[in-house]
Design an enzyme around this catalytic site. Structure first.
Site, mmCIF file in Angstrom:
data_model
loop_
_atom_site.group_PDB
_atom_site.id
_atom_site.type_symbol
_atom_site.label_atom_id
_atom_site.label_comp_id
_atom_site.label_asym_id
_atom_site.label_seq_id
_atom_site.Cartn_x
_atom_site.Cartn_y
_atom_site.Cartn_z
ATOM 1 N N HIS A 190 -3.493 1.644 6.484
ATOM 2 C CA HIS A 190 -3.486 1.057 7.830
ATOM 3 C C HIS A 190 -2.471 -0.074 7.996
ATOM 4 O O HIS A 190 -2.244 -0.539 9.104
ATOM 5 C CB HIS A 190 -4.887 0.593 8.230
ATOM 6 C CG HIS A 190 -5.346 -0.672 7.575
ATOM 7 N ND1 HIS A 190 -6.436 -1.374 8.022
ATOM 8 C CD2 HIS A 190 -4.889 -1.382 6.498
ATOM 9 C CE1 HIS A 190 -6.633 -2.432 7.282
ATOM 10 N NE2 HIS A 190 -5.705 -2.461 6.351
ATOM 11 N N TYR A 198 1.632 -14.119 -0.408
ATOM 12 C CA TYR A 198 1.686 -14.362 -1.844
ATOM 13 C C TYR A 198 2.686 -15.470 -2.202
ATOM 14 O O TYR A 198 3.112 -15.593 -3.339
ATOM 15 C CB TYR A 198 2.086 -13.087 -2.591
ATOM 16 C CG TYR A 198 1.158 -11.908 -2.396
ATOM 17 C CD1 TYR A 198 -0.095 -12.052 -1.797
ATOM 18 C CD2 TYR A 198 1.531 -10.635 -2.820
ATOM 19 C CE1 TYR A 198 -0.933 -10.968 -1.621
ATOM 20 C CE2 TYR A 198 0.689 -9.544 -2.656
ATOM 21 C CZ TYR A 198 -0.540 -9.711 -2.049
ATOM 22 O OH TYR A 198 -1.371 -8.627 -1.878
ATOM 23 N N TRP A 250 -16.032 -6.108 -0.574
ATOM 24 C CA TRP A 250 -16.588 -5.039 -1.414
ATOM 25 C C TRP A 250 -17.984 -5.372 -1.914
ATOM 26 O O TRP A 250 -18.723 -4.482 -2.342
ATOM 27 C CB TRP A 250 -15.660 -4.740 -2.585
ATOM 28 C CG TRP A 250 -14.314 -4.240 -2.193
ATOM 29 C CD1 TRP A 250 -13.108 -4.646 -2.678
ATOM 30 C CD2 TRP A 250 -14.008 -3.228 -1.221
ATOM 31 N NE1 TRP A 250 -12.081 -3.969 -2.078
ATOM 32 C CE2 TRP A 250 -12.607 -3.089 -1.173
ATOM 33 C CE3 TRP A 250 -14.785 -2.429 -0.368
ATOM 34 C CZ2 TRP A 250 -11.973 -2.184 -0.327
ATOM 35 C CZ3 TRP A 250 -14.158 -1.543 0.482
ATOM 36 C CH2 TRP A 250 -12.778 -1.414 0.498
#
Length: 346
Positions: free
Chosen positions: A256, A148, A165
């Site tokens: 994870h 970021y 997605w």
């Protein structure tokens, strides 16, 4: 091929040794814009034309196009001993940047970040540490702080996370019946793509996406429209800031990333905020109980090794994490797609 034939001629091992070239050829074709150009012209064009339009060497392009044909990513028609190329259905759907189901951003993340980090896999195995700084020369304060560091790198990462997605979001949202959960908190929900799929499936639900300020600001600017009133944002760090009360918490590709200690701390914090009768939905890739596979999940563990500090887990390992955090009635569902689902109830 029988086992005796494999011992005499180990084709599988030779194929594995070329695996990195296969990946990089596909990444390169995406990066250079081969699939986008062929989509734009809508007709087969020659190697020379492709090379000219994309400012590359003709012979180099010919070699790349040949591999793409061999991989089933391009079609070739021979005319007067010259090849004319066009996209296949799979490349048109998944590798053209403008396609609604594009995986272009996934390919670029794997090429520019994952590929570079995996060069240092031996060091990662020896040390058990993220290789981001070694691979990219950027001091690593943590994977997300590093990714970021600029709007460009953040947007590239969110595009990568968002694109998955489009091909498997509905599968994880429908793995369990979530219709009884009207107030949903998506922790680390990033672009809001999974939240969109949830509110379109369960009409009575609203979703609050809690993510870091930079992510929220970028998501609101590029990914979530003001008209999508069932999706709200909350700026915050879910490790350090209060987590809002909700019926259901979604953590997709979050657990994870982290060590057992951090995961337990976060899950216990969620349990405290969760309303009675509510639950938590983890979206991850599951390992077989005996850790014999699937290969895609095992590879994801290597990705976590070089990029973060976590790993992939078995259903029983997720069950223990959730049980130790206070949740009960743990269920695991394998979707048959990229990601699976684990549900725990309070």
């Amino acid at each position: 091929m029988s086992s005796s034939e494999e011992l005499e001629y180990p084709q599988k091992l030779l194929d594995y040794s070329d695996g990195f070239l296969i990946s990089k050829a596909m990444f390169t074709a995406c990066d250079l814009g081969v699939f986008d150009l062929l989509h734009e012209v809508q007709e087969p064009i020659s190697t020379a034309t492709i090379a000219s339009r994309l400012n590359t060497n003709v012979d180099g392009m010919a070699s790349l196009l040949g591999v793409c044909v061999g991989l089933g990513l391009l079609k070739v028609d021979m005319k007067n001993n010259e090849g004319y190329y066009s996209n296949t259905e799979v490349s048109s759907l998944y590798l053209v940047k403008s396609s609604p189901r594009t995986l272009y951003h996934t390919m670029m993340f794997h090429s520019n970040v994952m590929y570079m980090c995996c060069y240092f896999l031996p060091q990662a195995v020896r040390e058990g540490k993220c290789q981001y700084e070694r691979a990219l020369g950027i001091p690593s304060k943590g994977i997300f702080e590093t990714m970021y560091r600029s709007e460009e790198s953040l947007l590239a990462f969110i595009n990568y996370m968002d694109s998955i997605w489009n091909i498997c979001g509905k599968d994880v949202i429908r793995a369990f019946d979530l219709s009884m959960f009207h107030t949903v908190c998506d922790l680390g929900g990033c672009s809001g793509n999974l939240a969109k799929q949830l509110v379109s499936t369960y009409k009575e639900s609203t979703v609050t996406i809690m993510d870091l300020p930079k992510v929220v600001q970028t998501a609101k600017k590029h990914f979530v429209k003001d008209t999508e009133q069932k999706i709200h944002f909350l700026e915050g760090d879910f490790f350090n800031d209060p987590i809002p009360e909700a019926d259901l918490y979604i953590m997709a590709r979050i657990i994870h990333d982290w060590t057992e200690e951090k995961c337990l701390g976060l899950l216990r914090k969620i349990y405290q905020s969760c309303r009675p009768g509510g639950g938590v939905l983890l979206v991850e890739v599951l390992l077989n109980e005996d850790k014999s596979g699937p290969l895609s999940s095992q590879i994801w563990s290597l990705k976590m090794l070089v990029l973060a500090e976590g790993k992939e887990r078995t259903p029983s390992e997720y069950t223990k994490l959730l049980t130790d955090s206070g949740f009960r009635d743990i269920e695991c569902k394998v979707t048959g797609k990229i990601y699976d689902a684990v549900m725990g109830r309070k």
